[in-house]
Scaffold this motif. Structure first.
Motif, mmCIF file in Angstrom:
data_model
loop_
_atom_site.group_PDB
_atom_site.id
_atom_site.type_symbol
_atom_site.label_atom_id
_atom_site.label_comp_id
_atom_site.label_asym_id
_atom_site.label_seq_id
_atom_site.Cartn_x
_atom_site.Cartn_y
_atom_site.Cartn_z
ATOM 1 N N TRP A 430 0.840 -1.199 0.000
ATOM 2 C CA TRP A 430 0.000 0.000 0.000
ATOM 3 C C TRP A 430 0.873 1.246 0.000
ATOM 4 O O TRP A 430 0.615 2.199 -0.764
ATOM 5 N N HIS A 434 0.824 4.308 -2.602
ATOM 6 C CA HIS A 434 0.475 5.621 -2.044
ATOM 7 C C HIS A 434 1.527 6.659 -2.417
ATOM 8 O O HIS A 434 1.200 7.754 -2.900
ATOM 9 N N ASP A 457 -6.070 1.629 -3.105
ATOM 10 C CA ASP A 457 -7.299 1.541 -2.324
ATOM 11 C C ASP A 457 -7.743 0.085 -2.144
ATOM 12 O O ASP A 457 -8.269 -0.285 -1.086
ATOM 13 N N ARG A 460 -5.606 -1.407 0.586
ATOM 14 C CA ARG A 460 -6.040 -0.912 1.896
ATOM 15 C C ARG A 460 -7.283 -1.649 2.379
ATOM 16 O O ARG A 460 -7.363 -2.096 3.531
ATOM 17 N N PHE A 496 -0.222 4.173 7.646
ATOM 18 C CA PHE A 496 -1.352 3.432 7.094
ATOM 19 C C PHE A 496 -2.630 3.720 7.869
ATOM 20 O O PHE A 496 -3.708 3.878 7.284
#
Length: 606
Positions: A430, A434, A457, A460, A496
């Protein structure tokens, strides 16, 4: 303070604890010197080269001891902001100091430290009071103890040791040293106000001869080089002394010629006495990359951070189908194939002794996230458009994550059984997506931030769904696992989840209740018999980010109490005995200290 055995004999009756050792470095290699005056580890060519002293791993592995003949009470300390160690022995005859250092290059200052280190061990004996009888015992055993050298007398009382590819010259000011087959045993006296210096110089046997240095002059020159180096680094935060000590340790673990930071000085110091969890940590891990970069920036070492970044980019090279290894050699070597030294007994009979580390073969999905996070940390300094090679690296890593994030891997702790879907690995996948989205404006026309954002996404949502365990009330170590794992503390550290998120807050509480001890240590999992120093500092960071500053500060100071008298940390601490365990000094432990100290500072810093 401690009692040395005072025997003057080559083999001890006991195995020193890891905390008994002080750390010397010339930013090319490092040495470990015990309270009893014995240098038991030195790989002079570079950190990950074969040793000439390895008594750390076998009584017959080679050493160089200088200590009083009589039993002594010992005090020791580094000269501030250096790795020049002063050990004072108090005996019935009087007191004497032994000053130990690995020589800097003559005239080296600031960022020149370590670029052309001469590979010379310096030892200066100073008489403080009375007249003290001293004993020197020199028994080199090159190539991890496989070789016993020929010793030859040389002019001016020097001794030349040669075996295989190694040449060593031992000299003493005003001393006539004579070999006795495979060792030098020498007794001398030191009176108050007197100085006796020794230097041990290494060189490859088929190259220029070993350097010749005046030990008294060069100890002072080396101390000044370290002091000048630290003068260029101004840490403005809390716990100033501890952070500067840890920054000095990180500098000492830096291979100056490339900028790589070795994970530790040693190989095969056990995570558990008598176990086989003994690995070679003398390499540089990409997984630790962003944490290391952050610690270097916090400790005001931007030059070192930039050089480390350049080393990593060069080591990774062009991104292909194969995953990027989790670790590299100090000059970017990729193949670090592991083998055992069957002839070495291991520390406290903890076998095997391993050279190399087969973790380089493992699939580690977290590596791209660490590297791209490091690029993000430097993005303001890299310009509006990244250069072609750096741009290709980030694009390649992002696409590699996009293609592989659903696969299992070996996880942060580099398990050697089966692959699993580890929580920390998915979180750093992630993180890769990101930061790639955020870096997209600097990546040119090949960037695909819309697709990357969709993958980010999806990762996540998967982590939040699959990583949570209702029965435990926490995020666990792997998807579907009921095993609590302190790596879940990494989630707030990498951004996160906020530490105040209800599920994250519950995870912190469960880890604190189930995995932490009253003296501040945090185990990685329930069956782990030792506290992991980095995880302990992660808990400090999580509490601070959750707004519990006083609890975080109390915990931080408890963890500090597990350092040795010189401020050095190994990897772990035994919960029953308080003894340090694992390779030492451990970069990650000192990185954790620096980052936690800054986390405690940030709310009060303008």
């Amino acid at each position: 303070m401690a009692e040395s055995d005072g025997s003057g004999y080559p083999e001890r009756m006991h195995q020193p604890e890891f905390s008994d050792y002080g750390f010397l470095s010339d930013c090319r290699s490092g040495a470990l010197v015990g309270r009893d005056g014995s240098i038991d580890w030195w790989c002079p060519h570079r950190f990950d080269a074969p040793s000439v002293f390895a008594r750390l791993l076998d009584p017959a592995g080679g050493h160089w001891r200088i200590a009083p003949l009589a039993a002594s009470r010992v005090e020791r300390a580094y000269r501030p902001d250096t790795l020049v160690l002063r050990t004072v022995h108090h005996t019935p005859e009087g007191s004497v100091a032994v000053i130990d250092a690995l020589a800097a290059e003559v005239g080296a200052r600031a960022h020149q430290l370590g670029m052309n280190s001469p590979a010379v061990l310096l030892r200066v004996v100073e008489g403080l009071s009375g007249r003290v009888r001293m004993h020197l015992d020199f028994a080199p055993r090159p190539e991890y103890g496989l070789l016993t050298p020929y010793l030859h007398e040389r002019p001016e009382g020097a001794v030349l040791a040669t075996a295989g590819p190694v040449a060593l010259v031992l000299r003493g000011t005003g001393q006539v040293l004579r070999p006795d087959r495979d060792r030098v045993a020498h007794t001398f006296e030191v009176s108050a106000g007197q100085q006796v210096g020794f230097d041990l110089a290494y060189a490859p046997v088929y190259g220029p001869p070993p350097a010749r240095l005046d030990p008294v002059t060069m100890v002072e020159e080396t101390a000044q080089a370290w002091e000048a180096y630290r003068e260029t680094h101004r840490y403005p935060g809390q716990y100033h002394d501890q952070v500067r000590t840890s920054a000095t340790v990180l500098t000492g673990l830096t291979y100056a010629r490339s900028g790589a930071v070795a994970a530790a000085l040693t190989t095969s110091l056990p995570e558990r006495i008598g176990s086989d969890r003994n690995y070679d940590y003398r390499y540089s891990w990409l997984r630790d990359f962003a944490m290391t970069m952050r610690a270097l920036w916090v400790a005001a070492c931007p030059h070192e951070a930039s050089r480390l970044f350049a080393w990593a980019a060069r080591s990774i090279g062009r991104i292909g189908d194969q995953p990027v290894p989790v670790l590299f050699g100090l000059e970017g070597e990729r193949d670090l194939s592991e083998h055992d030294c069957a002839h070495l007994r291991g520390y406290a009979d903890s076998r095997p002794v391993r050279i190399g580390n087969d973790a380089w073969r493992q699939r580690q999905l977290d590596v791209p996230g660490e590297v791209i996070a490091a690029v993000w940390q430097l993005h303001d300094y890299l310009g509006e458009t990244l250069d072609e090679e750096l741009r290709e690296m980030v694009l390649g890593l992002a696409e590699q994550v996009a293609a592989t994030w659903r696969q299992p891997d070996r996880g942060m702790w580099e398990t050697r059984d089966i692959e699993r879907h580890y929580l920390s690995s998915k979180v750093l996948c992630w993180g890769a997506m990101h930061r790639a989205v955020q870096l997209a404006p600097q990546l040119g026309g090949q960037a695909d931030p819309r697709r990357w954002a969709g993958i980010r996404d999806e990762i996540r949502e998967t982590v939040l769904r699959e990583g949570w365990h209702d029965g435990i009330g926490a995020y666990t170590g792997a998807f579907g696992s009921a095993e609590l794992d302190a790596s879940a503390l990494f989630l707030p550290v990498v951004g996160f989840l906020p530490a105040t998120d209800p599920r994250m807050r519950s995870t912190i509480e469960v880890i604190e209740r189930e995995l932490s001890t009253d003296d501040g240590l945090v185990r990685r999992w329930n069956t782990d018999p030792a506290g992991f120093v980095l995880c302990s500092f992660w808990l400090v960071e999580c509490l601070a980010m959750a707004g519990e500053m006083e609890r975080a500060r109390v915990l931080f100071e408890k963890v500090l109490g597990h350092a040795n008298d010189l401020g050095l940390f190994a990897e772990q601490v035994d919960l029953d005995t308080g003894a340090q365990l694992g390779n030492t000094p451990q970069a990650l432990s000192h990185i954790g200290l620096i980052n936690a100290a800054w986390r405690l500072t940030e709310p009060t810093t303008d």
